[in-house]
Design a protein around this motif. Structure first.
Motif, PDB file in Angstrom:
ATOM      1  N   GLU A 131      68.625  28.379   6.125  1.00 29.55           N
ATOM      2  CA  GLU A 131      67.842  29.502   5.635  1.00 29.55           C
ATOM      3  C   GLU A 131      66.420  29.051   5.299  1.00 29.55           C
ATOM      4  N   GLN A 132      65.451  29.888   5.587  1.00 30.88           N
ATOM      5  CA  GLN A 132      64.064  29.563   5.294  1.00 30.88           C
ATOM      6  C   GLN A 132      63.861  29.413   3.792  1.00 30.88           C
ATOM      7  N   LYS A 133      62.994  28.470   3.412  1.00 32.82           N
ATOM      8  CA  LYS A 133      62.764  28.218   1.989  1.00 32.82           C
ATOM      9  C   LYS A 133      62.236  29.460   1.278  1.00 32.82           C
ATOM     10  N   SER A 134      61.509  30.309   2.002  1.00 36.57           N
ATOM     11  CA  SER A 134      60.938  31.499   1.378  1.00 36.57           C
ATOM     12  C   SER A 134      62.022  32.428   0.836  1.00 36.57           C
ATOM     13  N   THR A 135      63.224  32.364   1.420  1.00 35.27           N
ATOM     14  CA  THR A 135      64.308  33.251   0.975  1.00 35.27           C
ATOM     15  C   THR A 135      64.737  32.909  -0.435  1.00 35.27           C
ATOM     16  N   LEU A 136      64.926  31.611  -0.723  1.00 34.82           N
ATOM     17  CA  LEU A 136      65.300  31.220  -2.082  1.00 34.82           C
ATOM     18  C   LEU A 136      64.181  31.538  -3.052  1.00 34.82           C
ATOM     19  N   GLN A 137      62.957  31.273  -2.647  1.00 34.73           N
ATOM     20  CA  GLN A 137      61.829  31.528  -3.531  1.00 34.73           C
ATOM     21  C   GLN A 137      61.694  33.015  -3.842  1.00 34.73           C
ATOM     22  N   GLU A 138      61.870  33.840  -2.824  1.00 28.22           N
ATOM     23  CA  GLU A 138      61.806  35.288  -3.046  1.00 28.22           C
ATOM     24  C   GLU A 138      62.956  35.751  -3.933  1.00 28.22           C
ATOM     25  N   THR A 139      64.125  35.117  -3.761  1.00 27.99           N
ATOM     26  CA  THR A 139      65.279  35.465  -4.594  1.00 27.99           C
ATOM     27  C   THR A 139      64.997  35.158  -6.050  1.00 27.99           C
ATOM     28  N   LEU A 140      64.466  33.971  -6.319  1.00 30.36           N
ATOM     29  CA  LEU A 140      64.155  33.602  -7.695  1.00 30.36           C
ATOM     30  C   LEU A 140      63.083  34.510  -8.281  1.00 30.36           C
ATOM     31  N   LEU A 141      62.036  34.759  -7.490  1.00 28.79           N
ATOM     32  CA  LEU A 141      60.946  35.592  -7.986  1.00 28.79           C
ATOM     33  C   LEU A 141      61.407  37.010  -8.286  1.00 28.79           C
ATOM     34  N   LEU A 143      64.328  37.764  -9.287  1.00 21.94           N
ATOM     35  CA  LEU A 143      65.109  37.702 -10.519  1.00 21.94           C
ATOM     36  C   LEU A 143      64.195  37.652 -11.739  1.00 21.94           C
ATOM     37  N   VAL A 144      63.156  36.840 -11.644  1.00 24.18           N
ATOM     38  CA  VAL A 144      62.260  36.670 -12.786  1.00 24.18           C
ATOM     39  C   VAL A 144      61.382  37.895 -12.995  1.00 24.18           C
ATOM     40  N   SER A 145      60.827  38.429 -11.881  1.00 24.28           N
ATOM     41  CA  SER A 145      59.882  39.539 -12.002  1.00 24.28           C
ATOM     42  C   SER A 145      60.036  40.499 -10.841  1.00 24.28           C
ATOM     43  N   PRO A 146      60.962  41.450 -10.926  1.00 26.62           N
ATOM     44  CA  PRO A 146      61.189  42.388  -9.835  1.00 26.62           C
ATOM     45  C   PRO A 146      59.967  43.204  -9.477  1.00 26.62           C
ATOM     46  N   SER A 147      59.004  43.356 -10.398  1.00 29.14           N
ATOM     47  CA  SER A 147      57.847  44.196 -10.131  1.00 29.14           C
ATOM     48  C   SER A 147      56.806  43.502  -9.279  1.00 29.14           C
ATOM     49  N   ASP A 148      56.918  42.164  -9.156  1.00 31.28           N
ATOM     50  CA  ASP A 148      55.886  41.434  -8.413  1.00 31.28           C
ATOM     51  C   ASP A 148      56.499  40.176  -7.839  1.00 31.28           C
ATOM     52  N   THR A 149      56.773  40.143  -6.553  1.00 28.71           N
ATOM     53  CA  THR A 149      57.431  39.004  -5.936  1.00 28.71           C
ATOM     54  C   THR A 149      56.448  38.080  -5.247  1.00 28.71           C
ATOM     55  N   THR A 150      55.205  38.062  -5.741  1.00 28.02           N
ATOM     56  CA  THR A 150      54.227  37.120  -5.207  1.00 28.02           C
ATOM     57  C   THR A 150      53.712  36.257  -6.341  1.00 28.02           C
ATOM     58  N   THR A 151      53.258  35.056  -6.015  1.00 29.00           N
ATOM     59  CA  THR A 151      52.704  34.156  -7.010  1.00 29.00           C
ATOM     60  C   THR A 151      51.317  33.732  -6.590  1.00 29.00           C
ATOM     61  N   PRO A 152      50.423  33.520  -7.550  1.00 30.91           N
ATOM     62  CA  PRO A 152      49.083  33.066  -7.212  1.00 30.91           C
ATOM     63  C   PRO A 152      49.153  31.721  -6.512  1.00 30.91           C
ATOM     64  N   GLN A 153      48.330  31.519  -5.504  1.00 34.80           N
ATOM     65  CA  GLN A 153      48.302  30.263  -4.781  1.00 34.80           C
ATOM     66  C   GLN A 153      47.279  29.327  -5.397  1.00 34.80           C
ATOM     67  N   LYS A 154      47.720  28.099  -5.698  1.00 34.66           N
ATOM     68  CA  LYS A 154      46.813  27.105  -6.226  1.00 34.66           C
ATOM     69  C   LYS A 154      46.073  26.430  -5.082  1.00 34.66           C
ATOM     70  N   GLN A 155      44.848  26.030  -5.346  1.00 31.61           N
ATOM     71  CA  GLN A 155      44.093  25.282  -4.358  1.00 31.61           C
ATOM     72  C   GLN A 155      44.680  23.884  -4.267  1.00 31.61           C
ATOM     73  N   GLN A 156      45.100  23.479  -3.106  1.00 37.99           N
ATOM     74  CA  GLN A 156      45.740  22.192  -2.939  1.00 37.99           C
ATOM     75  C   GLN A 156      44.687  21.121  -2.666  1.00 37.99           C
ATOM     76  N   THR A 157      44.736  20.051  -3.464  1.00 39.99           N
ATOM     77  CA  THR A 157      43.779  18.968  -3.303  1.00 39.99           C
ATOM     78  C   THR A 157      44.184  18.093  -2.136  1.00 39.99           C
ATOM     79  N   SER A 158      43.255  17.827  -1.251  1.00 41.97           N
ATOM     80  CA  SER A 158      43.548  17.004  -0.091  1.00 41.97           C
ATOM     81  C   SER A 158      43.704  15.546  -0.489  1.00 41.97           C
ATOM     82  N   PRO A 159      44.791  14.896  -0.058  1.00 42.13           N
ATOM     83  CA  PRO A 159      44.994  13.493  -0.394  1.00 42.13           C
ATOM     84  C   PRO A 159      44.515  12.571   0.711  1.00 42.13           C
ATOM     85  N   LEU A 160      43.829  13.103   1.724  1.00 40.55           N
ATOM     86  CA  LEU A 160      43.546  12.308   2.916  1.00 40.55           C
ATOM     87  C   LEU A 160      42.738  11.060   2.592  1.00 40.55           C
ATOM     88  N   ASN A 161      41.877  11.140   1.602  1.00 46.99           N
ATOM     89  CA  ASN A 161      41.083   9.978   1.252  1.00 46.99           C
ATOM     90  C   ASN A 161      41.618   9.275   0.012  1.00 46.99           C
TER      91      ASN A 161
END
Length: 286
Positions: A131-141, A143-161
């Motif tokens: 099963e796609q990972k998004s399915t579990l994440q959507e399931t948890l979300l 459960l926690v907040s039925p009114s909003d199943t999206t989460t703010p996206q954090k800016q990911q810091t690049s580790p390349l250097n």
């Protein structure tokens, strides 16, 4: 009048989102993970799915995930009254339905004021793994907040250097033709789930070479003919007896792409298996 109705809707939505659990969407929610309870599963398979769920939970943004498993797969959660409004216990019950040969998973989330469960049915155990990972994440979300199943996206810091860690690599990766998914965990371990249902345990090692971080991923455990789906079955069965562990040598080309080579077996013109090196690209989907 239309503008007024629109404004009222916005105000209502903000009020509902803020008060559903007495928190705003900016607050960090603490999820205490107690693993899976699965009496019908062998211990190694139960450990695999328990680790899979934990890895996928850790990828959620704005959530603090605490591993409360004192046993490899499952620990009984405390009473729900022990959790505050911003802290939850989460565990999954997985059972096989003998009559229909299907599997049922109950996802349970609770704290002092909330007790919820979502039930899902699967045709086979491997459907759970694939099963796609998004399915579990959507399931948890949900459960926690039925009114909003999206989460703010954090800016990911690049580790390349910088120094790449297993923490940064943790997640679910895709890309190989006969592989459904590759799950890398913060512990430096992980597993590969093949489309044919086979699963391989792997170990992750990071080496610094010539100012480049090499990610070495090596098969752990016994060899299996199913790890060579590119070969005819009769050839794979014979070759697997003496085959070396499969190994990937990868580099991070951007935050969510790994490129490199895979040491495996390939088919020769005379239908024999021979050690070979093939190019691979893995991508991590958010």
């Amino acid at each position: 009048m239309k503008k007024r109705r629109f404004l009222l809707k916005i105000i209502f939505s903000l009020f509902f989102a803020t008060n559903l659990f007495g928190q705003t969407s900016d607050q960090i929610i603490e999820i205490n993970y107690y693993g899976i309870e699965a009496s019908n599963l062998e211990s190694n398979m139960a450990k695999m799915i328990s680790d899979l769920y934990y890895t996928q939970l850790c990828e959620l943004q704005n959530y603090t995930i605490l591993d409360k498993r004192t046993e490899p797969t499952f620990s009984t959660p405390p009473k729900k009254d022990d959790f505050s409004g911003n802290s939850f216990s989460f565990f999954v019950e997985i059972n096989k339905q003998m009559e229909s040969e299907t599997w049922v998973a109950n996802f349970n989330l609770q704290n002092s004021t909330t007790e919820k469960a979502i039930k899902k049915q699967y045709e086979s155990f491997y459907k759970i793994l694939m099963e796609q990972k998004s399915t579990l994440q959507e399931t948890l979300l949900s459960l926690v907040s039925p009114s909003d199943t999206t989460t703010p996206q954090k800016q990911q810091t690049s580790p390349l250097n910088n120094s790449i860690s297993t923490d940064f690599l943790a997640g679910t990766w895709f890309g190989e033709k006969n592989v459904n998914k590759v799950v890398l965990m913060r512990s430096g371990r992980g597993f590969v789930i093949y489309n044919n249902g086979a699963s391989m345990n792997i170990n992750i090692k990071i080496e610094a070479k010539n100012s480049t971080n090499k990610i070495i991923i090596t098969q752990q455990g016994n060899q299996n003919a199913s790890f060579f789906p590119e070969l005819p079955r009769n050839v794979a069965l014979l070759a697997a007896k003496n085959a070396k562990p499969i190994q990937w040598t990868l580099t991070l080309t951007d935050n969510n792409t790994l490129t490199g080579t895979k040491q495996t077996l390939s088919l020769t013109e005379d239908n024999n298996a021979t050690p070979s090196e093939i190019d691979v690209i893995w991508t991590r989907k958010s």
